[in-house]
Write a protein that holds these residues in place. Sequence first.
Motif, PDB file in Angstrom:
ATOM      1  N   VAL A  38       0.815  -1.111  -0.017  1.00 34.46           N
ATOM      2  CA  VAL A  38       0.036  -0.252   0.105  1.00 34.46           C
ATOM      3  C   VAL A  38       0.900   1.206  -0.118  1.00 34.46           C
ATOM      4  N   GLY A  39       0.848   2.009  -1.027  1.00 35.01           N
ATOM      5  CA  GLY A  39       1.675   3.237  -1.032  1.00 35.01           C
ATOM      6  C   GLY A  39       0.937   4.288  -1.997  1.00 35.01           C
ATOM      7  N   VAL A  40       1.521   5.472  -2.081  1.00 35.99           N
ATOM      8  CA  VAL A  40       1.106   6.464  -2.862  1.00 35.99           C
ATOM      9  C   VAL A  40       1.524   6.277  -4.426  1.00 35.99           C
ATOM     10  N   LYS A  41       0.820   6.404  -5.313  1.00 36.91           N
ATOM     11  CA  LYS A  41       0.931   6.281  -6.539  1.00 36.91           C
ATOM     12  C   LYS A  41       1.000   7.460  -7.410  1.00 36.91           C
ATOM     13  N   GLY A  42       2.063   7.917  -8.124  1.00 37.82           N
ATOM     14  CA  GLY A  42       2.096   9.428  -8.970  1.00 37.82           C
ATOM     15  C   GLY A  42       1.492   8.868 -10.304  1.00 37.82           C
ATOM     16  N   GLU A  43       0.870  10.036 -11.085  1.00 35.62           N
ATOM     17  CA  GLU A  43       0.518   9.962 -12.339  1.00 35.62           C
ATOM     18  C   GLU A  43       1.228  10.956 -13.089  1.00 35.62           C
ATOM     19  N   THR A  44       2.265  10.336 -13.817  1.00 38.54           N
ATOM     20  CA  THR A  44       2.941  11.092 -14.794  1.00 38.54           C
ATOM     21  C   THR A  44       2.275  11.756 -15.967  1.00 38.54           C
ATOM     22  N   GLY A  45       2.387  12.917 -15.906  1.00 37.66           N
ATOM     23  CA  GLY A  45       1.560  13.919 -17.129  1.00 37.66           C
ATOM     24  C   GLY A  45       0.616  14.391 -16.370  1.00 37.66           C
ATOM     25  N   LYS A  46       0.028  14.269 -15.157  1.00 41.28           N
ATOM     26  CA  LYS A  46      -1.003  14.941 -14.660  1.00 41.28           C
ATOM     27  C   LYS A  46      -0.819  16.127 -13.948  1.00 41.28           C
ATOM     28  N   LEU A  47      -1.485  16.971 -14.217  1.00 45.49           N
ATOM     29  CA  LEU A  47      -1.668  18.499 -13.231  1.00 45.49           C
ATOM     30  C   LEU A  47      -2.141  18.443 -11.999  1.00 45.49           C
ATOM     31  N   GLY A  48      -1.254  18.794 -11.125  1.00 41.72           N
ATOM     32  CA  GLY A  48      -2.138  18.898  -9.582  1.00 41.72           C
ATOM     33  C   GLY A  48      -1.839  20.370  -9.051  1.00 41.72           C
ATOM     34  N   PRO A  49      -2.406  20.684  -7.799  1.00 40.89           N
ATOM     35  CA  PRO A  49      -2.416  22.097  -7.199  1.00 40.89           C
ATOM     36  C   PRO A  49      -1.013  22.319  -6.632  1.00 40.89           C
ATOM     37  N   LEU A  50      -0.635  23.504  -6.365  1.00 43.39           N
ATOM     38  CA  LEU A  50       0.571  23.947  -5.693  1.00 43.39           C
ATOM     39  C   LEU A  50       0.474  24.283  -4.323  1.00 43.39           C
ATOM     40  N   HIS A  51      -0.685  24.813  -3.855  1.00 44.38           N
ATOM     41  CA  HIS A  51      -0.873  25.217  -2.452  1.00 44.38           C
ATOM     42  C   HIS A  51      -0.883  24.289  -1.429  1.00 44.38           C
ATOM     43  N   CYS A  52      -1.210  23.021  -1.632  1.00 46.42           N
ATOM     44  CA  CYS A  52      -1.859  22.098  -0.750  1.00 46.42           C
ATOM     45  C   CYS A  52      -0.831  20.957  -0.813  1.00 46.42           C
ATOM     46  N   THR A  53       0.218  21.024  -1.541  1.00 48.00           N
ATOM     47  CA  THR A  53       1.214  19.654  -1.682  1.00 48.00           C
ATOM     48  C   THR A  53       2.524  20.184  -1.248  1.00 48.00           C
ATOM     49  N   SER A  54       3.384  19.196  -0.924  1.00 50.29           N
ATOM     50  CA  SER A  54       4.716  19.525  -0.353  1.00 50.29           C
ATOM     51  C   SER A  54       5.605  20.210  -1.508  1.00 50.29           C
ATOM     52  N   MET A  55       5.466  19.402  -2.761  1.00 52.01           N
ATOM     53  CA  MET A  55       6.213  19.900  -3.987  1.00 52.01           C
ATOM     54  C   MET A  55       5.780  21.136  -4.270  1.00 52.01           C
ATOM     55  N   GLY A  56       4.396  21.085  -4.567  1.00 49.16           N
ATOM     56  CA  GLY A  56       3.847  22.502  -5.000  1.00 49.16           C
ATOM     57  C   GLY A  56       4.343  23.782  -3.983  1.00 49.16           C
ATOM     58  N   LYS A  57       4.252  23.594  -2.910  1.00 48.12           N
ATOM     59  CA  LYS A  57       4.707  24.610  -1.703  1.00 48.12           C
ATOM     60  C   LYS A  57       6.350  25.027  -2.177  1.00 48.12           C
ATOM     61  N   VAL A  58       6.939  24.083  -2.330  1.00 47.52           N
ATOM     62  CA  VAL A  58       8.554  24.345  -2.662  1.00 47.52           C
ATOM     63  C   VAL A  58       8.842  25.024  -3.779  1.00 47.52           C
ATOM     64  N   LEU A  59       7.899  24.568  -4.947  1.00 45.25           N
ATOM     65  CA  LEU A  59       8.047  25.166  -6.215  1.00 45.25           C
ATOM     66  C   LEU A  59       7.691  26.775  -6.011  1.00 45.25           C
ATOM     67  N   ILE A  60       6.718  27.007  -5.214  1.00 42.50           N
ATOM     68  CA  ILE A  60       6.387  28.412  -4.890  1.00 42.50           C
ATOM     69  C   ILE A  60       7.453  29.344  -4.288  1.00 42.50           C
ATOM     70  N   ALA A  61       7.797  28.419  -3.152  1.00 42.36           N
ATOM     71  CA  ALA A  61       8.898  29.196  -2.197  1.00 42.36           C
ATOM     72  C   ALA A  61      10.019  29.329  -2.818  1.00 42.36           C
ATOM     73  N   PHE A  62      10.645  28.388  -3.582  1.00 34.97           N
ATOM     74  CA  PHE A  62      12.133  28.582  -4.190  1.00 34.97           C
ATOM     75  C   PHE A  62      11.984  29.225  -5.720  1.00 34.97           C
ATOM     76  N   ALA A  63      10.719  29.722  -6.367  1.00 36.46           N
ATOM     77  CA  ALA A  63      10.836  30.639  -7.350  1.00 36.46           C
ATOM     78  C   ALA A  63      11.651  31.765  -7.084  1.00 36.46           C
ATOM     79  N   ASP A  64      11.827  32.449  -8.484  1.00 30.22           N
ATOM     80  CA  ASP A  64      12.244  33.797  -8.144  1.00 30.22           C
ATOM     81  C   ASP A  64      11.182  34.806  -7.828  1.00 30.22           C
ATOM     82  N   TYR A  65      11.841  35.929  -7.162  1.00 34.12           N
ATOM     83  CA  TYR A  65      10.936  36.771  -6.481  1.00 34.12           C
ATOM     84  C   TYR A  65       9.513  37.073  -7.256  1.00 34.12           C
ATOM     85  N   ASP A  66       9.461  37.442  -8.250  1.00 34.76           N
ATOM     86  CA  ASP A  66       8.438  38.211  -8.833  1.00 34.76           C
ATOM     87  C   ASP A  66       7.366  37.051  -9.006  1.00 34.76           C
ATOM     88  N   THR A  67       7.730  35.836  -9.670  1.00 34.19           N
ATOM     89  CA  THR A  67       6.912  34.547  -9.647  1.00 34.19           C
ATOM     90  C   THR A  67       6.458  34.183  -8.375  1.00 34.19           C
TER      91      THR A  67
END
Length: 253
Positions: free
Chosen positions: A124-153
């Motif tokens: 029993v584990g978490v399965k990813g779906e390659t090629g699928k879009l997901g949210p930024l604000h409520c996932t660990s990867m989404g949060k770091v994609l925002i937090a470590f983007a350039d300042y304006d972004t």
Amino acid sequence: MTDGELDTVGKASRLLVHLGTVPEGATLSELSRATGFPMSSAHRLLASLRRQDFVTFDAESKRYSLGLRLFQLGAAVSSARGFTGIALPVMKQLSETTGEATLMSVRDGHHQLYIHHVEARHNVGVKGETGKLGPLHCTSMGKVLIAFADYDTREELIENVELKPFTPRTIVDRATFRHEIGRVRAQGFAVADEEHETGIRAIGVPVLGPLGTVVAALSVPSPAYRTTLAAAMQFLPPLREAAERLTVLLPHP
């Protein structure tokens, strides 16, 4: 070459190249001004590109963005040039260490795009779906994609990304979200504690480029019944090690 000398392919390419410089997308009038094409010509070209999934259109914001067909082509080139060959062995080793799945994503406008996954050793584990879009604000990867983007972004995303409630734990208050992204940036990692899916906890870290901005995100998700928050934190050292290896190994533009 002047605009008058550009053929249809050249004009379409100019639109795509400009869209690649505006992660938040652009309106028809903005694209017309940026490329110098009449709005009627730009609209006709964009309609053709949309039919082929090279461009997407958000009816609410009236903005055009790059589509998934370009990702598919880019992924094929990336795989041929070794991106997949570099990333997957590192991710597989990480999953061997943690026993859990490993996911990798990149930002696509106001979403994240899952590009690689390695399944957990557990039944029993978490399965990813390659090629699928997901949210930024409520996932660990989404949060770091925002937090470590350039300042304006980063600022644009903090102010404008949709804070859609997925579970009772999802952050939906803008001020609280801003504080969360600041905390993620300060500590260098993000945790999503049943914020996207009930019963799933995940910890994520950024893969940084030469300029110190994020190029991708890595995460280790696991079922909440098996992994407490304290246990999830034990995944952080190997996660960081994997991200550091990818920072060195991955080709950068």
